[in-house]
Scaffold this motif. Structure first.
Motif, mmCIF file in Angstrom:
data_model
loop_
_atom_site.group_PDB
_atom_site.id
_atom_site.type_symbol
_atom_site.label_atom_id
_atom_site.label_comp_id
_atom_site.label_asym_id
_atom_site.label_seq_id
_atom_site.Cartn_x
_atom_site.Cartn_y
_atom_site.Cartn_z
ATOM 1 N N ALA A 2 36.163 42.979 56.517
ATOM 2 C CA ALA A 2 37.437 42.272 56.494
ATOM 3 C C ALA A 2 37.714 41.705 55.107
ATOM 4 N N GLY A 3 36.645 41.187 54.468
ATOM 5 C CA GLY A 3 36.800 40.646 53.118
ATOM 6 C C GLY A 3 37.206 41.707 52.126
ATOM 7 N N GLN A 4 36.627 42.913 52.258
ATOM 8 C CA GLN A 4 36.970 44.013 51.365
ATOM 9 C C GLN A 4 38.425 44.434 51.557
ATOM 10 N N GLN A 5 38.882 44.428 52.814
ATOM 11 C CA GLN A 5 40.258 44.802 53.091
ATOM 12 C C GLN A 5 41.224 43.794 52.480
ATOM 13 N N LEU A 6 40.859 42.487 52.576
ATOM 14 C CA LEU A 6 41.703 41.457 51.981
ATOM 15 C C LEU A 6 41.755 41.601 50.465
ATOM 16 N N ASP A 7 40.588 41.879 49.857
ATOM 17 C CA ASP A 7 40.538 42.072 48.405
ATOM 18 C C ASP A 7 41.390 43.262 47.987
ATOM 19 N N SER A 8 41.310 44.349 48.763
ATOM 20 C CA SER A 8 42.085 45.547 48.461
ATOM 21 C C SER A 8 43.583 45.267 48.561
ATOM 22 N N LYS A 9 43.980 44.545 49.621
ATOM 23 C CA LYS A 9 45.389 44.209 49.802
ATOM 24 C C LYS A 9 45.868 43.296 48.684
ATOM 25 N N SER A 10 45.003 42.370 48.262
ATOM 26 C CA SER A 10 45.351 41.452 47.185
ATOM 27 C C SER A 10 45.583 42.207 45.886
ATOM 28 N N GLU A 11 44.708 43.157 45.581
ATOM 29 C CA GLU A 11 44.851 43.956 44.367
ATOM 30 C C GLU A 11 46.109 44.814 44.421
ATOM 31 N N GLN A 12 46.429 45.333 45.599
ATOM 32 C CA GLN A 12 47.639 46.139 45.759
ATOM 33 C C GLN A 12 48.890 45.289 45.528
ATOM 34 N N THR A 13 48.875 44.065 46.053
ATOM 35 C CA THR A 13 50.017 43.172 45.868
ATOM 36 C C THR A 13 50.173 42.797 44.393
ATOM 37 N N LYS A 14 49.053 42.508 43.743
ATOM 38 C CA LYS A 14 49.091 42.168 42.321
ATOM 39 C C LYS A 14 49.641 43.334 41.503
ATOM 40 N N ALA A 15 49.186 44.540 41.818
ATOM 41 C CA ALA A 15 49.662 45.729 41.102
ATOM 42 C C ALA A 15 51.151 45.948 41.358
ATOM 43 N N GLU A 19 53.944 46.185 38.475
ATOM 44 C CA GLU A 19 54.780 47.378 38.329
ATOM 45 C C GLU A 19 56.264 47.037 38.457
ATOM 46 N N THR A 20 56.582 46.150 39.386
ATOM 47 C CA THR A 20 57.970 45.731 39.580
ATOM 48 C C THR A 20 58.482 45.000 38.346
ATOM 49 N N ALA A 21 57.651 44.121 37.796
ATOM 50 C CA ALA A 21 58.040 43.369 36.603
ATOM 51 C C ALA A 21 58.330 44.321 35.444
ATOM 52 N N LEU A 22 57.468 45.295 35.230
ATOM 53 C CA LEU A 22 57.669 46.254 34.142
ATOM 54 C C LEU A 22 58.979 46.999 34.327
ATOM 55 N N ARG A 23 59.230 47.466 35.548
ATOM 56 C CA ARG A 23 60.466 48.209 35.821
ATOM 57 C C ARG A 23 61.697 47.354 35.552
ATOM 58 N N MET A 24 61.643 46.085 35.951
ATOM 59 C CA MET A 24 62.788 45.205 35.758
ATOM 60 C C MET A 24 62.953 44.772 34.306
ATOM 61 N N PHE A 25 61.843 44.564 33.613
ATOM 62 C CA PHE A 25 61.927 44.239 32.185
ATOM 63 C C PHE A 25 62.623 45.373 31.431
ATOM 64 N N ARG A 26 62.306 46.605 31.818
ATOM 65 C CA ARG A 26 62.879 47.764 31.136
ATOM 66 C C ARG A 26 64.347 47.964 31.479
ATOM 67 N N ALA A 39 59.842 38.839 42.493
ATOM 68 C CA ALA A 39 59.274 38.686 43.832
ATOM 69 C C ALA A 39 60.160 39.337 44.882
ATOM 70 N N THR A 40 61.473 39.126 44.770
ATOM 71 C CA THR A 40 62.417 39.709 45.725
ATOM 72 C C THR A 40 62.373 41.227 45.675
ATOM 73 N N GLU A 41 62.388 41.772 44.470
ATOM 74 C CA GLU A 41 62.361 43.227 44.310
ATOM 75 C C GLU A 41 61.058 43.819 44.826
ATOM 76 N N ALA A 42 59.967 43.096 44.640
ATOM 77 C CA ALA A 42 58.652 43.580 45.087
ATOM 78 C C ALA A 42 58.448 43.390 46.585
ATOM 79 N N GLY A 43 59.305 42.569 47.201
ATOM 80 C CA GLY A 43 59.170 42.325 48.634
ATOM 81 C C GLY A 43 58.054 41.359 48.974
ATOM 82 N N VAL A 44 57.781 40.428 48.070
ATOM 83 C CA VAL A 44 56.754 39.416 48.322
ATOM 84 C C VAL A 44 57.387 38.043 48.153
ATOM 85 N N SER A 45 56.719 37.024 48.627
ATOM 86 C CA SER A 45 57.244 35.669 48.475
ATOM 87 C C SER A 45 57.098 35.221 47.025
#
Length: 221
Positions: A2-15, A19-26, A39-45
């Protein structure tokens, strides 16, 4: 598990935020892009976005660190089998420009945010210093496989990195297609820098170089 799954999800959210920030900066520009919009564009709080990155500057610093890692990986691979300081330097400089290409649309902001002045009040001082050390390390690899004057070897990686930053400044304002003029500059500057380094061992030149190095050390102290 369960901890590994949370870490994986966390890394995916961070990525995803990155990626969203780079796209919007450009597309919108750095100044017009807010953390809330990312945050809105990425679909996260908004809280989640701030959990991973405290500000837009921290986002840019992470993007810069990724570009340095990409430059180092590409340069290390391309340097294999390449001899001669001129050709090795050319490889590293080209790899740097290639890694920076996605950020050209906001290049000035990207570089100034990624490498802020070092000071006791800089909240990203340690991270930016590490990014700089990693970038200088690329040029340590460059000289490892080349003949350079021994008295200059310890200082040369940082000096070459400073030369690279000069190329980056030119790249920021280069509006030619695919930054063609910057690549022309690299092809001409690399052999010139190599010749200047070779000349530094000459008896008439060496004292001047040593004096310049002493001044550099004095300014940094």
């Amino acid at each position: 598990m369960a901890g590994q799954q949370l870490d994986s999800k966390s890394e995916q959210t961070k990525a995803l935020v990155l990626e969203t920030a780079l796209r919007m900066f450009r597309s919108k520009g750095f100044a017009k892009t807010t953390m809330r919009a990312i945050a809105t564009e990425a679909g996260v709080s908004l809280g989640s976005a701030y959990y991973y990155f405290a500000s837009k500057d921290e986002l840019v610093l992470e993007l810069y660190r990724e570009s340095v890692a990409e430059q180092r990986a590409a340069a290390s691979k391309a340097l294999d089998g390449v001899s001669g300081l001129s050709d090795r330097l050319k490889v590293a400089l080209r790899a740097g420009v290639d890694a920076l290409t996605p950020y050209h649309g906001f290049g000035g902001t990207f570089i100034s945010s990624a490498l802020p002045p070092q000071s006791a009040t800089n909240p990203f001082g340690e991270a930016s210093s590490q990014a700089r050390e990693d970038a200088v390390g690329i040029f340590s690899e460059v000289i490892d496989g080349a003949k350079v004057p021994q008295f200059l070897r310890a200082e040369l990686p940082e000096l070459l990195w400073l030369a690279y930053m000069g190329v980056v400044l030119f790249w920021v304002y280069d509006r030619s297609e695919n930054q063609r003029r910057t690549r022309t500059l690299i092809d001409g500057a690399a052999p010139l820098i190599a010749k200047l380094i070779a000349f530094s061992r000459l008896p008439v030149v060496k004292p001047l170089v040593e004096e310049a190095l002493a001044l550099k050390a004095k300014v940094r102290s």
